[in-house]
Design a protein around this motif. Structure first.
Motif, PDB file in Angstrom:
ATOM      1  N   LEU A   1       1.886  28.468 -73.964  1.00 31.17           N
ATOM      2  CA  LEU A   1       1.993  27.014 -74.133  1.00 31.17           C
ATOM      3  C   LEU A   1       3.398  26.632 -74.591  1.00 31.17           C
ATOM      4  O   LEU A   1       4.103  27.431 -75.203  1.00 31.17           O
ATOM      5  CB  LEU A   1       0.971  26.530 -75.160  1.00 31.17           C
ATOM      6  CG  LEU A   1      -0.500  26.745 -74.790  1.00 31.17           C
ATOM      7  CD1 LEU A   1      -1.388  26.108 -75.843  1.00 31.17           C
ATOM      8  CD2 LEU A   1      -0.816  26.170 -73.418  1.00 31.17           C
TER       9      LEU A   1
ATOM     10  N   GLU B   1       4.048  24.224 -76.790  1.00 32.08           N
ATOM     11  CA  GLU B   1       3.902  24.276 -78.240  1.00 32.08           C
ATOM     12  C   GLU B   1       2.433  24.395 -78.574  1.00 32.08           C
ATOM     13  O   GLU B   1       1.568  24.030 -77.802  1.00 32.08           O
ATOM     14  CB  GLU B   1       4.528  23.071 -78.940  1.00 32.08           C
ATOM     15  CG  GLU B   1       4.106  21.731 -78.413  1.00 32.08           C
ATOM     16  CD  GLU B   1       4.858  20.605 -79.106  1.00 32.08           C
ATOM     17  OE1 GLU B   1       4.717  20.492 -80.331  1.00 32.08           O
ATOM     18  OE2 GLU B   1       5.568  19.849 -78.431  1.00 32.08           O
TER      19      GLU B   1
ATOM     20  N   GLY C   1       7.218  21.446 -82.694  1.00 30.70           N
ATOM     21  CA  GLY C   1       6.853  22.525 -81.770  1.00 30.70           C
ATOM     22  C   GLY C   1       7.736  23.751 -81.871  1.00 30.70           C
ATOM     23  O   GLY C   1       7.373  24.827 -81.409  1.00 30.70           O
TER      24      GLY C   1
ATOM     25  N   SER D   1       5.782  26.631 -83.551  1.00 28.34           N
ATOM     26  CA  SER D   1       4.368  26.685 -83.192  1.00 28.34           C
ATOM     27  C   SER D   1       3.902  27.987 -82.572  1.00 28.34           C
ATOM     28  O   SER D   1       2.720  28.162 -82.339  1.00 28.34           O
ATOM     29  CB  SER D   1       4.081  25.575 -82.195  1.00 28.34           C
ATOM     30  OG  SER D   1       4.729  25.893 -80.982  1.00 28.34           O
ATOM     31  N   GLY D   2       4.805  28.889 -82.268  1.00 25.27           N
ATOM     32  CA  GLY D   2       4.367  30.128 -81.626  1.00 25.27           C
ATOM     33  C   GLY D   2       4.341  30.040 -80.114  1.00 25.27           C
ATOM     34  O   GLY D   2       3.917  30.971 -79.448  1.00 25.27           O
ATOM     35  N   GLY D   3       4.800  28.942 -79.537  1.00 20.69           N
ATOM     36  CA  GLY D   3       4.786  28.786 -78.082  1.00 20.69           C
ATOM     37  C   GLY D   3       6.175  28.886 -77.477  1.00 20.69           C
ATOM     38  O   GLY D   3       7.083  29.469 -78.056  1.00 20.69           O
ATOM     39  N   LYS D   4       6.311  28.293 -76.270  1.00 18.23           N
ATOM     40  CA  LYS D   4       7.567  28.390 -75.528  1.00 18.23           C
ATOM     41  C   LYS D   4       8.751  27.787 -76.270  1.00 18.23           C
ATOM     42  O   LYS D   4       9.852  28.323 -76.245  1.00 18.23           O
ATOM     43  CB  LYS D   4       7.428  27.645 -74.187  1.00 18.23           C
ATOM     44  CG  LYS D   4       6.915  28.497 -73.064  1.00 18.23           C
ATOM     45  CD  LYS D   4       7.019  27.717 -71.752  1.00 18.23           C
ATOM     46  CE  LYS D   4       6.112  28.329 -70.713  1.00 18.23           C
ATOM     47  NZ  LYS D   4       5.976  27.505 -69.517  1.00 18.23           N
ATOM     48  N   LEU D   5       8.509  26.618 -76.892  1.00 18.62           N
ATOM     49  CA  LEU D   5       9.601  25.950 -77.608  1.00 18.62           C
ATOM     50  C   LEU D   5      10.152  26.857 -78.698  1.00 18.62           C
ATOM     51  O   LEU D   5      11.359  26.945 -78.892  1.00 18.62           O
ATOM     52  CB  LEU D   5       9.082  24.658 -78.263  1.00 18.62           C
ATOM     53  CG  LEU D   5       9.391  23.333 -77.583  1.00 18.62           C
ATOM     54  CD1 LEU D   5       8.774  22.196 -78.385  1.00 18.62           C
ATOM     55  CD2 LEU D   5      10.888  23.121 -77.416  1.00 18.62           C
ATOM     56  N   MET D   6       9.256  27.523 -79.418  1.00 20.68           N
ATOM     57  CA  MET D   6       9.715  28.413 -80.476  1.00 20.68           C
ATOM     58  C   MET D   6      10.478  29.589 -79.875  1.00 20.68           C
ATOM     59  O   MET D   6      11.527  29.973 -80.386  1.00 20.68           O
ATOM     60  CB  MET D   6       8.541  28.915 -81.314  1.00 20.68           C
ATOM     61  CG  MET D   6       9.012  29.678 -82.536  1.00 20.68           C
ATOM     62  SD  MET D   6       7.655  30.188 -83.598  1.00 20.68           S
ATOM     63  CE  MET D   6       7.305  31.794 -82.888  1.00 20.68           C
ATOM     64  N   ASN D   7       9.954  30.152 -78.794  1.00 25.41           N
ATOM     65  CA  ASN D   7      10.658  31.265 -78.154  1.00 25.41           C
ATOM     66  C   ASN D   7      12.065  30.849 -77.728  1.00 25.41           C
ATOM     67  O   ASN D   7      13.017  31.619 -77.861  1.00 25.41           O
ATOM     68  CB  ASN D   7       9.868  31.765 -76.939  1.00 25.41           C
ATOM     69  CG  ASN D   7       8.633  32.533 -77.353  1.00 25.41           C
ATOM     70  OD1 ASN D   7       8.352  32.658 -78.543  1.00 25.41           O
ATOM     71  ND2 ASN D   7       7.885  33.026 -76.391  1.00 25.41           N
TER      72      ASN D   7
ATOM     73  N   ASP E   1      12.122  35.451 -89.129  1.00 25.14           N
ATOM     74  CA  ASP E   1      10.923  34.634 -88.972  1.00 25.14           C
ATOM     75  C   ASP E   1      11.360  33.188 -89.092  1.00 25.14           C
ATOM     76  O   ASP E   1      12.262  32.868 -89.872  1.00 25.14           O
ATOM     77  CB  ASP E   1       9.913  34.974 -90.073  1.00 25.14           C
ATOM     78  CG  ASP E   1       8.713  34.049 -90.070  1.00 25.14           C
ATOM     79  OD1 ASP E   1       8.006  34.017 -89.046  1.00 25.14           O
ATOM     80  OD2 ASP E   1       8.483  33.352 -91.075  1.00 25.14           O
ATOM     81  N   THR E   2      10.722  32.314 -88.309  1.00 18.78           N
ATOM     82  CA  THR E   2      11.099  30.901 -88.347  1.00 18.78           C
ATOM     83  C   THR E   2       9.853  30.040 -88.472  1.00 18.78           C
ATOM     84  O   THR E   2       8.915  30.184 -87.706  1.00 18.78           O
ATOM     85  CB  THR E   2      11.869  30.518 -87.068  1.00 18.78           C
ATOM     86  OG1 THR E   2      13.019  31.364 -86.966  1.00 18.78           O
ATOM     87  CG2 THR E   2      12.323  29.069 -87.117  1.00 18.78           C
ATOM     88  N   LYS E   3       9.864  29.155 -89.451  1.00 17.49           N
ATOM     89  CA  LYS E   3       8.783  28.192 -89.617  1.00 17.49           C
ATOM     90  C   LYS E   3       9.380  26.789 -89.630  1.00 17.49           C
ATOM     91  O   LYS E   3      10.537  26.611 -90.040  1.00 17.49           O
ATOM     92  CB  LYS E   3       8.033  28.440 -90.934  1.00 17.49           C
ATOM     93  CG  LYS E   3       7.311  29.775 -90.987  1.00 17.49           C
ATOM     94  CD  LYS E   3       6.013  29.744 -90.221  1.00 17.49           C
ATOM     95  CE  LYS E   3       5.441  31.094 -89.834  1.00 17.49           C
ATOM     96  NZ  LYS E   3       5.637  32.214 -90.694  1.00 17.49           N
TER      97      LYS E   3
ATOM     98  N   VAL F   1       8.532  22.763 -90.898  1.00 14.08           N
ATOM     99  CA  VAL F   1       7.663  21.859 -91.660  1.00 14.08           C
ATOM    100  C   VAL F   1       8.028  20.415 -91.316  1.00 14.08           C
ATOM    101  O   VAL F   1       9.142  20.127 -90.873  1.00 14.08           O
ATOM    102  CB  VAL F   1       7.769  22.102 -93.190  1.00 14.08           C
ATOM    103  CG1 VAL F   1       7.264  23.491 -93.546  1.00 14.08           C
ATOM    104  CG2 VAL F   1       9.188  21.888 -93.692  1.00 14.08           C
TER     105      VAL F   1
END
Lengths: 333, 333
Positions: A324, A326, B8, B11-17, B126-128, B130
């Motif tokens: 996905l 996001e 996003g 979020s663990g998805g494409k945007l984060m990648n 690691d990236t978060k 908020v």
């Protein structure tokens, strides 16, 4: 009056020393915490594994757990899936002014209990305080060091390998989303947060050389891990929908909130890619081990397509499970 | 439109990648970053040193540096003062929604440059993300691993030992406070943020067994480190006021803001407790090494009192430097 975190608790003076000594060390330490800025540690073995994760989950308390045991188990699991025995953790706290000290203590108690259960030591830490409105109750960074026993590498995965999970998918993400949406009255919803080294190390010993790859299915869920597995490779992953373990309660909330459980976060679930010759034996063994009772083969690596993950439905249809853009679940860990 | 951090991105998805690949890895990596959740690392030696620090400094850009080089040097220094050679760092980012991506890139570039200068590798991260108002632009956790060469222990300190600093005190704290208070026009104010392993390891080699203890004088300043040294011991520390190096510009801002430079934070200064027989030679050697040009003996460990730090003034008076209840300088690192 309720005691809370004050700006001076992060200042490097007496107040900070008191917080560290009377609250943090008192609550967190089970014998391994070194109160210097750093910890001196023996290492056995020539290769270590090093990992870091910051936890920003909201709310900090949720069904079945809190940010504290999450921060321990999450980092323990990151080490365990690499084929390492987790040994040492750090604990970096960012506390928002006004956080009730009782909440802090509850979280630290959970961290200590989780570390004891996982067999790791919290050896070093750091505490910072930010003003109200510049944080969100508390963020925790845990970094971890493990000793490598068996390197597991994504490149060893090949066509024909079986895909195993150790239990029901989506429990953590859906429990937290239910809590946020006022649906937490739902019976049976709870995080699956667990120290998976207790499952993984026995499997590595019982099936030497047969495990290709393990990954914990956290943010982005099992679907995101599977997409990582096929990314850039000349094979795909076929999942069998009726073989995927999902709790009825989780499915119910997923339907209400419009979430696909394959994308919901887990904190006690791994995807294992394994030599097909041992898949059935491994599932049988997992059912006897901690956190493996609901283990199942859910699919396999297939040459039918390249670089995609798809679900085979009971009526013979196919549904793609792409990465996905996001996730639907922000701040889930 | 200016690109910023979006929800996003965490979020663990494409945007984060994309963020991790195109911004973080692209900017941060000088060859050591492992894009798995964890890094596999060789270790030479039987004892490692492990440390963690979260950086929450505000503002994130300040005279002479930013939160990025601070996060590298601060953790490098925590390892170096223990007598270790810093090897590996992690980078845990907590980004607030709306942070301009250009600011993020500038910070990451500084991290990379600082790591290269210090000779350490950033190996895992690691990236978060908020929501706006739940953080403050960015927080960085760096955890670090070093290989122990020479353990230095507080308990080895004894009466007669000399106290050395490697240069002017209070530069970092006062530069940041000046920036916050609109006094940053003052010439010559800048953080002293520096990788002190480049100074400490040569000293350990040049004076084997003669260094009792080293500590970096960060939050709470040199006075807080000295109080740590005398805490619970049967000796005190006497400082000679006219021997303490402080820049005129720093003294000027200290007077305006009512701050004692001995309590102001440093990010490139250490307190060294040393066998008196080598104190003069060590200062001479430090002047030839990086970050040691203004080194000076500033006092000694004395049996006159127990558990206190005091300043001998030029007119023969004595002023106590107790551990403060809270520091005047919140979020200085």
């Amino acid at each position: 009056m309720q005691e809370t975190v004050l700006p001076g608790h992060g200042s490097g003076g007496k107040l900070m020393n008191q917080l560290i000594r009377d609250v943090i060390k008192e609550t967190l330490d089970s014998g391994g915490l070194q109160l210097d800025d750093s910890a001196i540690l023996p290492v056995e073995g020539e290769q270590i594994v090093f990992t870091t994760d910051s936890y920003t989950i909201t709310p900090i308390f949720f069904p079945g757990g809190n940010i504290g045991d999450l921060a321990i188990n999450g980092t323990v699991n990151d080490l365990a899936v690499m084929g390492a025995i987790p040994r040492y953790l750090s604990c970096g706290l960012i506390l928002e002014e006004g956080l009730p000290l009782d909440d802090l203590k509850r979280v630290l108690q959970s961290m200590r209990a989780a570390a004891d259960r996982a067999g790791v030591k919290i050896v070093t830490g750091d505490t910072k305080v930010v003003e109200k409105g510049k944080g969100d109750k508390m963020f925790i960074n845990t970094s971890g060091i493990g000793v490598l026993t068996q390197p597991l590498q994504r490149r060893d995965i090949q066509t024909g390998d079986k895909i195993i999970v150790n239990g029901t998918l989506g429990d953590h993400g859906i429990a937290v989303m239910a809590e946020r949406n006022g649906l937490s009255f739902t019976e049976g919803l709870a995080t699956d947060c667990a120290p998976l080294n207790l499952l993984i190390q026995p499997l590595i010993k019982a099936f030497p050389g047969k495990i290709r790859f393990i990954r914990d299915a956290t943010r982005g869920g099992a679907a995101s891990v599977l997409n990582e597995i096929v990314d850039g490779r000349r094979f795909s992953v076929r999942l069998i929908e009726e073989d995927i373990p999902v709790k009825d309660e989780v499915l119910g909330v997923c339907e209400i909130l419009g979430i696909e459980p394959m994308y919901a976060a887990n904190e006690g679930k791994i995807v294992i890619v394994v030599d097909p010759s041992v898949a059935a034996d491994m599932v049988a063994r997992m059912k006897e081990l901690p956190f493996g009772q609901d283990a199942a083969v859910i699919g396999e690596v297939t040459g039918e397509f390249e670089g995609v993950v798809f679900m085979q439905t009971p009526v013979g249809g196919r549904r793609m499970l792409p990465l996905l853009t996001e996730d639907q679940l922000p701040r889930i860990c």
